[in-house]
Scaffold this motif. Structure first.
Motif, PDB file in Angstrom:
ATOM      1  N   PHE A  28       0.834  -1.202   0.000  1.00 38.72           N
ATOM      2  CA  PHE A  28       0.000   0.000   0.000  1.00 38.72           C
ATOM      3  C   PHE A  28       0.866   1.247   0.000  1.00 38.72           C
ATOM      4  O   PHE A  28       2.027   1.220   0.412  1.00 38.72           O
ATOM      5  N   THR A  29       0.285   2.360  -0.434  1.00 38.70           N
ATOM      6  CA  THR A  29       0.878   3.679  -0.288  1.00 38.70           C
ATOM      7  C   THR A  29      -0.187   4.582   0.335  1.00 38.70           C
ATOM      8  O   THR A  29      -1.382   4.240   0.334  1.00 38.70           O
ATOM      9  N   LEU A  30       0.224   5.727   0.824  1.00 38.49           N
ATOM     10  CA  LEU A  30      -0.746   6.665   1.398  1.00 38.49           C
ATOM     11  C   LEU A  30      -1.758   7.139   0.352  1.00 38.49           C
ATOM     12  O   LEU A  30      -2.900   7.477   0.698  1.00 38.49           O
ATOM     13  N   ALA A  31      -1.381   7.113  -0.904  1.00 40.89           N
ATOM     14  CA  ALA A  31      -2.290   7.539  -1.974  1.00 40.89           C
ATOM     15  C   ALA A  31      -3.475   6.581  -2.152  1.00 40.89           C
ATOM     16  O   ALA A  31      -4.435   6.913  -2.853  1.00 40.89           O
ATOM     17  N   ASP A  32      -3.444   5.416  -1.520  1.00 44.76           N
ATOM     18  CA  ASP A  32      -4.523   4.434  -1.639  1.00 44.76           C
ATOM     19  C   ASP A  32      -5.711   4.704  -0.719  1.00 44.76           C
ATOM     20  O   ASP A  32      -6.700   3.978  -0.764  1.00 44.76           O
ATOM     21  N   VAL A  33      -5.647   5.727   0.090  1.00 42.26           N
ATOM     22  CA  VAL A  33      -6.679   5.948   1.105  1.00 42.26           C
ATOM     23  C   VAL A  33      -8.076   6.094   0.508  1.00 42.26           C
ATOM     24  O   VAL A  33      -9.036   5.546   1.053  1.00 42.26           O
ATOM     25  N   ASP A  34      -8.227   6.799  -0.592  1.00 43.50           N
ATOM     26  CA  ASP A  34      -9.564   6.974  -1.176  1.00 43.50           C
ATOM     27  C   ASP A  34     -10.122   5.658  -1.695  1.00 43.50           C
ATOM     28  O   ASP A  34     -11.305   5.354  -1.497  1.00 43.50           O
ATOM     29  N   ALA A  35      -9.300   4.859  -2.354  1.00 42.03           N
ATOM     30  CA  ALA A  35      -9.753   3.550  -2.831  1.00 42.03           C
ATOM     31  C   ALA A  35     -10.121   2.639  -1.657  1.00 42.03           C
ATOM     32  O   ALA A  35     -11.089   1.882  -1.737  1.00 42.03           O
ATOM     33  N   MET A  36      -9.374   2.735  -0.567  1.00 42.78           N
ATOM     34  CA  MET A  36      -9.663   1.909   0.611  1.00 42.78           C
ATOM     35  C   MET A  36     -11.017   2.227   1.231  1.00 42.78           C
ATOM     36  O   MET A  36     -11.652   1.350   1.810  1.00 42.78           O
ATOM     37  N   MET A  37     -11.447   3.471   1.111  1.00 38.53           N
ATOM     38  CA  MET A  37     -12.732   3.853   1.700  1.00 38.53           C
ATOM     39  C   MET A  37     -13.884   3.041   1.116  1.00 38.53           C
ATOM     40  O   MET A  37     -14.904   2.861   1.768  1.00 38.53           O
ATOM     41  N   ALA A  38     -13.731   2.500  -0.083  1.00 34.25           N
ATOM     42  CA  ALA A  38     -14.790   1.698  -0.707  1.00 34.25           C
ATOM     43  C   ALA A  38     -15.171   0.497   0.148  1.00 34.25           C
ATOM     44  O   ALA A  38     -16.339   0.136   0.216  1.00 34.25           O
ATOM     45  N   TRP A  39     -14.204  -0.126   0.774  1.00 25.54           N
ATOM     46  CA  TRP A  39     -14.534  -1.249   1.659  1.00 25.54           C
ATOM     47  C   TRP A  39     -14.412  -0.886   3.129  1.00 25.54           C
ATOM     48  O   TRP A  39     -15.160  -1.396   3.956  1.00 25.54           O
TER      49      TRP A  39
END
Length: 182
Positions: free
Chosen positions: A20-31
């Motif tokens: 993971f990178t910090l830039a993944d936070v928005d995609a992570m919000m999906a689940w």
């Protein structure tokens, strides 16, 4: 550990696993914000990105084996999978979560298989990967079985999860088991 193509098995979707990178936070919000996706997990659904970003920074990035599940050809995470070593070092616990839009499509099974194919060579001294699943979570039990895990037992009144005492099913995969790759 042997690897085999799952001849005769239903084909699954191809996935990749990456850090993971910090830039993944928005995609992570999906689940991470979905109450149904978070239901079998130890954490409560996130309501904003700030605490999720802190979790990414403080827990995920330093973790030795916490990976983003991505569909082949798309670098955007649709889930997460982790293998957490125990104190004795020869065992580790598997955990995974997937965005609901990808349930029932073979994504979780493919991710578990991919993780098993990698983790035994990457984690020194690892001999056994365990997964604990809430008894009513039959879909997750099926993911593990399709990935080659052995169902060992029901651990009665094993833990408190979200305020309720739970029975858990323990599954295992050992380093001499065959990883089924599609």
């Amino acid at each position: 550990m042997e690897q085999s193509t799952g001849q005769g098995a239903q084909p699954t979707v191809e996935v990749t696993l990456r850090r993971f990178t910090l830039a993944d936070v928005d995609a992570m919000m999906a689940w991470a914000s979905d109450p149904l996706a978070a239901a079998p997990c130890r954490w409560e659904p996130y309501t904003s990105t700030e605490p999720l970003l802190a979790f990414l920074r403080d827990a995920v990035l330093p973790h030795p084996w916490f990976r983003a599940i991505c569909l082949a050809g798309d670098d955007r995470p649709v889930g997460a999978i982790s293998v957490s070593p125990t104190e004795d070092g020869c065992r580790a616990e598997l955990g995974y979560v997937l965005a609901r839009a990808h349930w029932g499509k073979g994504v979780a099974t493919a991710a578990v298989r991919r993780a098993l194919a990698q983790v035994f060579s990457e984690v020194e001294g690892l001999l056994r990967v365990e997964a604990l699943v809430d008894v009513p979570n039959v879909a997750s039990q099926r993911v593990l079985e399709k990935a080659g895990f052995t169902r060992e037992a029901v651990l009665r009144r094993y833990c408190v999860l979200k305020g309720r005492v739970r029975d858990m099913v323990i599954h295992s995969f050992i380093s001499t088991d065959t990883v089924l790759l599609d």
